[in-house]
Design an enzyme around this catalytic site. Structure first.
Site, PDB file in Angstrom:
ATOM      1  CB  CYS A 149      21.856  46.821  61.168  1.00 24.69           C
ATOM      2  SG  CYS A 149      22.443  45.999  59.668  1.00 24.69           S
ATOM      3  CB  SER A 172      22.120  41.897  61.879  1.00 21.66           C
ATOM      4  OG  SER A 172      23.328  41.362  61.391  1.00 21.66           O
TER       5      SER A 172
END
Length: 276
Positions: A157, A178
């Site tokens: 991420c 994200s």
């Protein structure tokens, strides 16, 4: 009001008021009961934190800095992918049959690469340049290795950090593909704020800015009532941050090297549902 609270509240209000829902799509994430975990999101959020002014811990809820630093050092210092070496259980749901997260996160940072000065992994290369070539514009780490994605339990991420020295101040840009705003935003911000403090301290530099770039900043459907309650709280002032200045080697830091004092925060005891 702390700057971290102000940024978080503005981000969440923007997502809730202007975000795009994915409810008309078949999404990958699921809640523990198997229900699809839908989100409302904003694309391309950029936040700036001046670490020389204050430490970016939330006060509308507690930021668990010790646990966050433990994971940070598991990735950046131990360069590990084995969940048993991590004190918190944040990676337990993604562990494979061997108790690892595959070729992800710390594994990637620990791979050595050949440079004209010799063999370095990504962490040691940055530390070398901060001491020997601080004006370099090439101090970048990147763990989004396409060749190894199929062997990762979770695609990274927070995947890339660019370090840059301006004058005597160390700045960093954290790129994140994200972000689960409720579960992970404060966690990641505190982690990389601490990393900048640590790298600056062992390199004889002062801290500057942390810039956080989030491609997909989202709030899960089951988190929305919690987020709405949090952003109505009145924030406190930011806590005071101290780092053990006697440590001159990045690999000597522990989670106990970091301390927050005068930290006032609202209680938050609710166990959060996590989508996987």
């Amino acid at each position: 009001m702390s700057r971290a609270d102000e940024i978080f509240i503005l981000n969440c209000r923007d997502i809730l008021e202007n975000g795009v829902w994915d409810t008309d799509h078949d999404v990958r994430p699921r809640w523990e009961d198997g229900t699809p975990a839908h989100t409302v999101k904003r694309f391309g959020i950029v936040n700036r934190y001046d670490l020389s002014e204050e430490f970016p811990a939330l006060t509308i809820r507690r930021s668990y800095v010790v646990s966050a630093v433990d994971e940070l050092l598991w990735i950046w210092q131990k360069k590990s992918n084995r969940v048993s070496e991590l004190k918190s259980g944040v990676w337990d749901a993604w562990a494979d049959e061997n108790g690892t997260i595959g070729k992800a996160y710390g594994y990637q940072l620990g791979i050595k690469h050949r440079y004209k000065e010799g063999m370095f992994d990504q962490v040691d290369r940055v530390l070398y340049d901060l001491k020997h070539n601080p004006l370099s514009r090439r101090m970048i780490t990147n763990i989004y290795n396409h060749e190894d994605l199929s062997e990762m339990q979770l695609y990274p991420c927070a995947y890339s950090v660019t370090f840059n020295v301006s004058g005597n101040r160390l700045n960093a840009i954290l790129n994140q593909r994200s972000q689960d705003m409720l579960v992970a935003n404060s966690w990641n911000v505190c982690q990389y704020a601490v990393l900048v403090h640590m790298f600056a301290s062992v390199s004889g530099l002062e801290v500057g800015e942390l810039v956080h770039v989030i491609a997909d900043a989202h709030i899960y459907d089951r988190h929305i009532p919690i987020v709405r309650e949090l952003i109505e709280r009145k924030p406190f002032d930011a806590p005071k941050f101290t780092l053990d200045g006697d440590i001159k080697d990045f690999y000597a830091f522990t989670a106990k090297s970091v301390k927050l004092t005068d930290y006032s925060y609202h209680p938050f005891d609710e166990k959060l549902p996590v989508a996987i």
